[in-house]
Design an enzyme around this catalytic site. Structure first.
Site, mmCIF file in Angstrom:
data_model
loop_
_atom_site.group_PDB
_atom_site.id
_atom_site.type_symbol
_atom_site.label_atom_id
_atom_site.label_comp_id
_atom_site.label_asym_id
_atom_site.label_seq_id
_atom_site.Cartn_x
_atom_site.Cartn_y
_atom_site.Cartn_z
ATOM 1 N N GLY A 86 0.830 -1.198 0.000
ATOM 2 C CA GLY A 86 0.000 0.000 0.000
ATOM 3 C C GLY A 86 0.864 1.246 0.000
ATOM 4 N N CYS A 134 5.252 -6.058 1.895
ATOM 5 C CA CYS A 134 5.575 -4.630 1.803
ATOM 6 C C CYS A 134 4.865 -3.840 2.920
ATOM 7 C CB CYS A 134 5.240 -4.103 0.410
ATOM 8 S SG CYS A 134 6.026 -2.521 0.035
ATOM 9 N N TYR A 135 3.880 -3.010 2.599
ATOM 10 C CA TYR A 135 3.134 -2.304 3.648
ATOM 11 C C TYR A 135 2.575 -3.307 4.655
ATOM 12 C CZ TYR A 135 -0.510 0.547 5.879
ATOM 13 O OH TYR A 135 -1.309 1.193 6.802
ATOM 14 N N HIS A 170 8.064 -7.656 -3.015
ATOM 15 C CA HIS A 170 6.831 -8.153 -3.637
ATOM 16 C C HIS A 170 7.085 -9.499 -4.328
ATOM 17 C CE1 HIS A 170 4.222 -4.590 -3.179
ATOM 18 N NE2 HIS A 170 5.352 -3.908 -3.231
ATOM 19 N N GLU A 222 4.917 -11.439 -5.546
ATOM 20 C CA GLU A 222 3.881 -11.726 -6.543
ATOM 21 C C GLU A 222 4.225 -11.245 -7.947
ATOM 22 O OE1 GLU A 222 2.637 -7.719 -4.730
ATOM 23 O OE2 GLU A 222 3.740 -9.524 -4.142
ATOM 24 N N SER A 275 -22.851 -11.050 -25.326
ATOM 25 C CA SER A 275 -22.162 -10.093 -26.199
ATOM 26 C C SER A 275 -21.421 -10.814 -27.316
ATOM 27 C CB SER A 275 -21.158 -9.267 -25.386
ATOM 28 O OG SER A 275 -20.063 -10.065 -24.990
ATOM 29 N N GLY A 276 -21.171 -12.113 -27.124
ATOM 30 C CA GLY A 276 -20.377 -12.861 -28.092
ATOM 31 C C GLY A 276 -18.921 -12.919 -27.710
ATOM 32 N N GLY A 277 -18.533 -12.185 -26.663
ATOM 33 C CA GLY A 277 -17.170 -12.245 -26.168
ATOM 34 C C GLY A 277 -16.940 -13.512 -25.373
ATOM 35 N N VAL A 278 -15.715 -13.714 -24.938
ATOM 36 C CA VAL A 278 -15.346 -14.934 -24.225
ATOM 37 C C VAL A 278 -16.169 -15.107 -22.951
ATOM 38 C CG1 VAL A 278 -13.478 -16.155 -23.035
ATOM 39 C CG2 VAL A 278 -12.992 -14.874 -25.130
ATOM 40 N N ASP A 279 -16.246 -14.055 -22.134
ATOM 41 C CA ASP A 279 -16.891 -14.164 -20.824
ATOM 42 C C ASP A 279 -18.379 -14.481 -20.941
ATOM 43 O OD1 ASP A 279 -14.400 -13.401 -19.921
ATOM 44 O OD2 ASP A 279 -14.938 -11.294 -19.770
ATOM 45 N N SER A 280 -19.090 -13.703 -21.751
ATOM 46 C CA SER A 280 -20.536 -13.932 -21.854
ATOM 47 C C SER A 280 -20.841 -15.243 -22.568
ATOM 48 C CB SER A 280 -21.225 -12.761 -22.561
ATOM 49 O OG SER A 280 -20.840 -12.672 -23.915
ATOM 50 N N SER A 281 -19.967 -15.669 -23.491
ATOM 51 C CA SER A 281 -20.174 -16.940 -24.189
ATOM 52 C C SER A 281 -20.056 -18.113 -23.222
ATOM 53 C CB SER A 281 -19.157 -17.100 -25.325
ATOM 54 O OG SER A 281 -19.334 -16.103 -26.303
ATOM 55 N N LYS A 338 -9.483 -14.116 -16.121
ATOM 56 C CA LYS A 338 -9.704 -14.392 -17.538
ATOM 57 C C LYS A 338 -9.190 -15.769 -17.960
ATOM 58 C CE LYS A 338 -10.934 -11.861 -20.433
ATOM 59 N NZ LYS A 338 -12.232 -11.634 -21.108
#
Length: 513
Positions: free
Chosen positions: A55, A82-83, A169, A171, A223-229, A369
């Site tokens: 942070g 870190c923080y 960090h 990560e 929408s036809g995108g990956v997520d909504s499909s 994703k």
């Protein structure tokens, strides 16, 4: 599903979601919560460990984010980063102060690899530092486990209480052995089994959705995108013909995409969905006329989406649930607790206050994703759909800088089609995380055919990323950029200049708006 869980407590760090993603790479479920999450909520989970993020604040300054000291008494290991490491020291009686010498960037750290957190790590390892404060004195009961020439406590632990901390960090990819450290914490110290996998997620989700929906009717925003499909196929597996997928063609899609979506999900597509296509181009253009501010555009598009769905639901009759392809980065970027809103996603922060449905179902809300793609493959969706280029919910509305007009839509559609075509010819499709063309709001003087022009500049973007939380600009081969530039300037009316965006994420976002 009572899955084992690691909680990331967010203290305002820019890498909070990346920490969660790294934990999930260990096949362990992880969620990000604000630093002031209630203890009773933590106790309700099958909690295996807690990670404090970094942070921008100083722990000793007034108003800095803190946590309840009882977090250290929950009986699960805690890792401060870190923080988060300074906070642990500050709350438990150590001393945090302004460092005589700040450390930024790649730093050689000396670690005691006899300690569990650093098992298998080189005694001298490169880590990513970013701090102006440091732990001057570790709290009583802690052992120093890592240091640098200017940072006496780059790592510390209290094994008896299960408390661990690192000033750097682990990560980020710049910390060369950071994944080893996180895996040691999650698997060895926290004792996680690593049973968070897509086959179990898909199976459990279908069962949960079926139980929730019962005999109700469901409307899916496709929408036809990956997520909504992926969301659509998941719901179809769960409730079958109780599902109607509404595809809103808002006139902000890529070239020919509306027809392509209908070809895949329509009557001939083989998914046995109730499919409705709504052509709403003029309606959206009208709402966006004169609007330039990105957040306003996102909220207008989000609200109009919902209104169209409500209208279609009334035609279908008594729809109980609305399904959206919201994913975890959407949720985080739209604001988490006291964290900053990076951008409102039309299916999260951009929703209107009043929605005329019993409930919104977001089956992918907890996935990143790449996990969505895994779920898609598990559901049997063809690879060509699962790995298609990501497309934002607001569509080209956020790839058009400034006001959305029919002319700008045409420009960006044609430029983007050329760009994607040349990327495919170069055989670079799968090696790039995301790539697209955007039209800027800048017009400049040029010369074409011995005549003066005053036209738009198109910006090209290409990034490499695995999780879409961080990204690096791709060093695109010049021959590809040269060909794309030549074609766009010559084939797309209204463009006389092409630019290439070299910005990573952070400090930029992947999309322009």
């Amino acid at each position: 599903m009572k899955r084992e869980t690691i909680v990331v407590m967010d203290f305002g760090g820019q890498y909070n979601q990346l920490i969660a993603r790294r934990v999930r790479e260990c096949n362990v479920y992880c969620e990000v919560y604000p630093h002031n999450i209630r203890l009773d909520k933590l106790k309700e989970m099958n909690l295996k460990g807690i990670i404090f993020t970094g942070g921008p604040n100083s722990v000793y300054a007034e108003g800095s984010p803190l946590c309840d000291r009882e977090v250290f008494e929950l009986g699960v290991p805690v890792l401060g980063i870190c923080y988060g490491s300074q906070l642990m020291a500050h709350l438990l009686g150590g001393k945090v102060a302004t460092a005589p010498v700040s450390e930024y960037g790649k730093t050689e750290v000396n670690v005691d690899n006899r300690k569990r957190l650093f098992e298998g790590v080189s005694p001298k390892t490169i880590c990513w530092m970013s701090h102006t404060d440091y732990i001057e004195k570790a709290p009583e009961g802690f052992t120093v486990t890592a240091h640098t020439p200017v940072c006496p406590v780059a790592g510390m632990e209290n094994v008896k209480k299960g408390l661990y901390a690192v000033q750097f960090h682990p990560e980020v990819m710049h910390t060369q052995e950071g994944m080893k450290m996180l895996r040691n914490f999650v698997m060895d110290i926290c004792g996680c089994k690593g049973d968070w996998k897509m086959d179990s997620f898909v199976e459990a989700s279908i069962s949960d959705i079926r139980e929730k929906v019962g005999k109700g009717k469901v409307l899916c925003a496709l929408s036809g995108g990956v997520d909504s499909s992926v969301a659509a196929v998941l719901l179809a597996k769960a409730v079958g013909k109780q599902l109607t997928c509404v595809f809103v063609d808002h006139g902000l899609l890529r070239k020919d995409e509306g027809d392509e979506v209908e070809e895949v999900f329509g009557p001939e597509g083989g998914y046995d969905l109730n499919f409705v296509r709504v052509n709403a181009r003029e309606r959206f253009y009208g709402k966006l006329a004169g609007v330039e501010e990105p957040e306003r555009k996102r909220k207008i598009i989000g609200e109009e989406f919902i209104r169209v769905f409500e209208e279609e639901a009334k035609k279908i009759g008594a729809v109980d649930y609305l399904v959206q392809g919201t994913i975890y980065p959407d949720v985080i970027e739209s604001g988490l607790g006291e964290s900053a809103v990076i951008k409102s996603h039309h299916n999260v922060g951009g929703l209107p206050d009043c929605v005329d449905f019993k409930e919104i179902i977001e089956p992918l809300r907890l996935l990143f994703k790449d996990e969505v793609r895994e779920a898609g493959l598990e559901l049997g969706i063809p690879e060509k759909l699962v790995y298609r280029q990501p497309f934002p919910g607001p569509g080209l509305g956020v790839r058009i800088i400034g006001e959305v007009t029919a002319e700008k839509v045409r420009i960006v559609q044609e430029a983007d089609a050329i760009y994607r075509e040349e990327i495919k010819k170069a055989g670079m499709e799968r090696e790039l995380g995301q790539y697209f063309a955007a039209v800027t709001n800048m017009r400049s003087v040029g010369v074409m055919g011995d005549e003066r022009t005053y036209d738009y500049a198109v910006a090209l973007r290409a990034v490499s990323t695995s999780d879409f939380m961080t990204a690096e600009a791709v060093q695109m081969p010049w021959e590809v950029l040269s060909t794309v530039t030549s074609r766009i300037v010559n084939e797309v009316k209204g463009v006389n200049r092409v630019l290439y965006d070299c910005t990573g994420k952070p400090p930029g976002t992947i999309e322009f708006e």
